[in-house]
Design an enzyme around this catalytic site. Structure first.
Site, PDB file in Angstrom:
ATOM      1  CG  ASP A 277      -2.065   1.152   1.131  1.00  0.00           C
ATOM      2  OD1 ASP A 277      -2.918   1.040   0.308  1.00  0.00           O
ATOM      3  OD2 ASP A 277      -1.769   2.226   1.945  1.00  0.00           O
TER       4      ASP A 277
ATOM      5  CG  HIS B 126      -7.092  13.150  -8.293  1.00  0.00           C
ATOM      6  ND1 HIS B 126      -7.214  12.080  -7.571  1.00  0.00           N
ATOM      7  CD2 HIS B 126      -7.721  14.215  -7.941  1.00  0.00           C
ATOM      8  CE1 HIS B 126      -8.094  12.549  -6.683  1.00  0.00           C
ATOM      9  NE2 HIS B 126      -8.482  13.787  -6.887  1.00  0.00           N
TER      10      HIS B 126
ATOM     11  CG  ASP C 180      -3.689   8.875 -12.092  1.00  0.00           C
ATOM     12  OD1 ASP C 180      -4.165   8.279 -11.152  1.00  0.00           O
ATOM     13  OD2 ASP C 180      -4.316   9.378 -13.193  1.00  0.00           O
TER      14      ASP C 180
ATOM     15  CD  GLU D 289      -4.478   4.215  -1.873  1.00  0.00           C
ATOM     16  OE1 GLU D 289      -4.582   4.396  -0.696  1.00  0.00           O
ATOM     17  OE2 GLU D 289      -5.175   4.387  -2.701  1.00  0.00           O
TER      18      GLU D 289
ATOM     19  CG  ASN E  75      -4.550  11.408  -5.322  1.00  0.00           C
ATOM     20  OD1 ASN E  75      -3.786  11.623  -6.392  1.00  0.00           O
ATOM     21  ND2 ASN E  75      -5.156  10.405  -5.168  1.00  0.00           N
TER      22      ASN E  75
END
Length: 194
Positions: free
Chosen positions: A55, A68, A72, A98, A63
């Site tokens: 994770d 975002h 990404d 994630e 973010n």
């Protein structure tokens, strides 16, 4: 000719369904199908199987701070780093958001834990500078390590144990890896099954 085009189209649809568009890793559905097959093959030969849950730490703050698109890019770079450390027989998927899941056929617990630590260090060293150059941002991951040696008799149990170990890694400071056998000894650390 039409039959060949239909076959090619069907293959492309299968690839789209099996591969996560953002990362190129397997989708969760495709992973579970392949991992189940591998798990059963390993069980038939009494081979060891390990599972890693991964994770990205504090992903929401990436973010929120950078947007975002950068989030990404962080996910993509983490995926590349994970994939680069794996053997061809290992199975990697984007499990959700994630979070990633990796099946390691024929790996010992020690080898799986060493691999988790190697990937964790690689992510810490490279992902922040490569995603957000010059901002001194750290991107780190936490890892949970499980093995059939710890009593996971099904793929679902193995993934659950890796997830519980991941919870311990996150709950004890993040940017670390935890093994399920060690996690079960950490009183109050392993969350109850949902």
């Amino acid at each position: 000719v039409a039959k060949k085009q239909i076959e090619q189209h069907n293959e492309e649809l299968k690839r789209i369904a099996d591969v996560d568009q953002l990362t190129g890793a397997l989708t969760r559905r495709a992973f579970l199908a392949r991992a189940q097959q591998q798990f059963l093959e390993s069980a038939a030969h009494r081979g060891n199987v390990c599972c890693l849950m991964v994770d990205i730490d504090h992903f929401k703050s990436i973010n929120d701070r950078y947007g975002h698109l950068v989030g990404d890019q962080a996910i993509q770079h983490v995926t590349k780093t994970l994939h680069a450390a794996l053997c061809p027989a290992d199975i990697l998927c984007r499990y959700g958001g994630e979070e990633f899941c990796i099946l390691l056929p024929e790996a010992s617990v020690q080898k799986a834990h060493e691999l988790a630590e190697h990937m964790r260090a690689q992510i810490e060293a490279s992902c922040g500078p490569n995603v957000i150059p010059g901002d001194n941002v750290r991107i780190t991951c936490s890892f949970g390590v499980a093995s059939v040696e710890f009593g996971g008799n099904t793929l679902a149990e193995l993934i659950k144990q890796a997830d519980q170990a991941l919870y311990v890694a996150k709950n004890t400071g993040r940017n670390r890896s935890a093994r399920y056998d060690q996690a079960i000894h950490a009183k109050g650390q392993v969350r109850a099954a949902a």
